[in-house]
Design a protein around this motif. Structure first.
Motif, PDB file in Angstrom:
ATOM      1  N   UNK A 122       0.843  -1.198  -0.104  1.00  0.00           N
ATOM      2  CA  UNK A 122      -0.063  -0.199  -0.021  1.00  0.00           C
ATOM      3  C   UNK A 122       0.924   1.061   0.056  1.00  0.00           C
ATOM      4  N   UNK A 123       0.518   2.319  -0.815  1.00  0.00           N
ATOM      5  CA  UNK A 123       1.421   3.439  -1.056  1.00  0.00           C
ATOM      6  C   UNK A 123       0.430   4.832  -0.666  1.00  0.00           C
ATOM      7  N   UNK A 124      -0.647   4.384  -0.168  1.00  0.00           N
ATOM      8  CA  UNK A 124      -1.520   5.427   0.078  1.00  0.00           C
ATOM      9  C   UNK A 124      -2.989   5.143   0.316  1.00  0.00           C
ATOM     10  N   UNK A 125      -3.522   6.296   0.869  1.00  0.00           N
ATOM     11  CA  UNK A 125      -5.091   6.212   1.028  1.00  0.00           C
ATOM     12  C   UNK A 125      -5.686   7.561   0.916  1.00  0.00           C
TER      13      UNK A 125
ATOM     14  N   UNK B 107      -2.636  18.581   0.035  1.00  0.00           N
ATOM     15  CA  UNK B 107      -3.021  17.761   1.014  1.00  0.00           C
ATOM     16  C   UNK B 107      -2.682  16.463   0.440  1.00  0.00           C
ATOM     17  N   UNK B 108      -2.346  16.194  -0.736  1.00  0.00           N
ATOM     18  CA  UNK B 108      -1.874  14.932  -1.330  1.00  0.00           C
ATOM     19  C   UNK B 108      -0.857  14.332  -0.696  1.00  0.00           C
ATOM     20  N   UNK B 109       0.328  14.959  -0.281  1.00  0.00           N
ATOM     21  CA  UNK B 109       1.398  14.434   0.197  1.00  0.00           C
ATOM     22  C   UNK B 109       1.012  13.611   1.474  1.00  0.00           C
ATOM     23  N   UNK B 110       0.113  13.899   2.326  1.00  0.00           N
ATOM     24  CA  UNK B 110      -0.089  13.437   3.614  1.00  0.00           C
ATOM     25  C   UNK B 110      -0.931  12.231   3.269  1.00  0.00           C
ATOM     26  N   UNK B 111      -1.479  11.872   1.948  1.00  0.00           N
ATOM     27  CA  UNK B 111      -2.113  10.511   1.510  1.00  0.00           C
ATOM     28  C   UNK B 111      -1.078   9.656   0.885  1.00  0.00           C
ATOM     29  N   UNK B 112      -0.148   9.991   0.456  1.00  0.00           N
ATOM     30  CA  UNK B 112       0.788   9.098  -0.401  1.00  0.00           C
ATOM     31  C   UNK B 112       2.172   8.786   0.378  1.00  0.00           C
ATOM     32  N   UNK B 113       2.580   7.697   0.236  1.00  0.00           N
ATOM     33  CA  UNK B 113       3.773   7.356   0.638  1.00  0.00           C
ATOM     34  C   UNK B 113       5.197   7.796  -0.025  1.00  0.00           C
ATOM     35  N   UNK B 114       6.474   8.017   0.683  1.00  0.00           N
ATOM     36  CA  UNK B 114       7.576   8.584   0.076  1.00  0.00           C
ATOM     37  C   UNK B 114       7.840   8.074  -1.328  1.00  0.00           C
TER      38      UNK B 114
ATOM     39  N   UNK C 228       5.919   7.878  -3.668  1.00  0.00           N
ATOM     40  CA  UNK C 228       5.009   8.844  -4.472  1.00  0.00           C
ATOM     41  C   UNK C 228       5.039  10.242  -3.970  1.00  0.00           C
ATOM     42  N   UNK C 229       6.307  10.426  -3.275  1.00  0.00           N
ATOM     43  CA  UNK C 229       6.729  11.928  -2.893  1.00  0.00           C
ATOM     44  C   UNK C 229       5.876  12.534  -1.853  1.00  0.00           C
ATOM     45  N   UNK C 230       5.492  11.523  -1.002  1.00  0.00           N
ATOM     46  CA  UNK C 230       4.404  12.167   0.342  1.00  0.00           C
ATOM     47  C   UNK C 230       5.092  11.525   1.712  1.00  0.00           C
ATOM     48  N   UNK C 231       4.238  11.507   2.634  1.00  0.00           N
ATOM     49  CA  UNK C 231       4.708  11.590   3.839  1.00  0.00           C
ATOM     50  C   UNK C 231       3.819  10.417   4.732  1.00  0.00           C
ATOM     51  N   UNK C 232       3.007   9.675   3.789  1.00  0.00           N
ATOM     52  CA  UNK C 232       1.935   8.682   4.383  1.00  0.00           C
ATOM     53  C   UNK C 232       2.876   7.630   4.800  1.00  0.00           C
ATOM     54  N   UNK C 233       2.187   7.106   5.980  1.00  0.00           N
ATOM     55  CA  UNK C 233       3.111   5.990   6.828  1.00  0.00           C
ATOM     56  C   UNK C 233       2.350   4.728   6.616  1.00  0.00           C
ATOM     57  N   UNK C 234       2.299   3.652   6.163  1.00  0.00           N
ATOM     58  CA  UNK C 234       1.173   2.558   5.907  1.00  0.00           C
ATOM     59  C   UNK C 234       1.307   1.696   7.384  1.00  0.00           C
ATOM     60  N   UNK C 235       2.496   1.674   8.063  1.00  0.00           N
ATOM     61  CA  UNK C 235       2.254   1.119   9.277  1.00  0.00           C
ATOM     62  C   UNK C 235       1.481   1.850  10.303  1.00  0.00           C
ATOM     63  N   UNK C 236       1.781   3.227  10.339  1.00  0.00           N
ATOM     64  CA  UNK C 236       1.208   4.053  11.283  1.00  0.00           C
ATOM     65  C   UNK C 236      -0.326   3.937  11.084  1.00  0.00           C
ATOM     66  N   UNK C 237      -0.574   4.204   9.705  1.00  0.00           N
ATOM     67  CA  UNK C 237      -1.949   4.150   9.218  1.00  0.00           C
ATOM     68  C   UNK C 237      -2.781   2.802   9.632  1.00  0.00           C
TER      69      UNK C 237
END
Length: 90
Positions: free
Chosen positions: A47-50, A66-73, A75-84
């Protein structure tokens, strides 16, 4: 559907680098929470984002900011699958 799509992509020699959940509900039910664990297993991709439900109604500038908060690194974001997953009980 995800498993079949992943299988078809691979059969055509295409790489599936990961998945982004397209409309994550504000109050996820059991099925949505199970998808956090099941989708990577059935697709063979992480998973690379939600993207939250309703994000499509944001104005373009709001969506972009807002998109960087929804996407994993990757995909140039900051979303963390484990934390999510931890936050949503996966």
């Amino acid at each position: 559907t995800t498993e079949l799509t992943a299988r078809e992509l691979r059969s055509r020699g295409l790489e599936l680098p990961g998945l982004v959940i397209g409309s994550w509900p504000g109050s996820p039910d059991l099925a949505a929470r199970c998808n956090l664990a099941d989708l990577p297993d059935v697709s063979g991709a992480p998973l690379l984002g939600a993207v939250p439900a309703g994000a499509g109604s944001l104005v373009p500038a709001g969506f972009r900011s807002a998109a960087p908060r929804w996407l994993a690194p990757p995909l140039h974001g900051t979303w963390d699958a484990e934390a999510f997953g931890t936050r949503h009980g996966a």
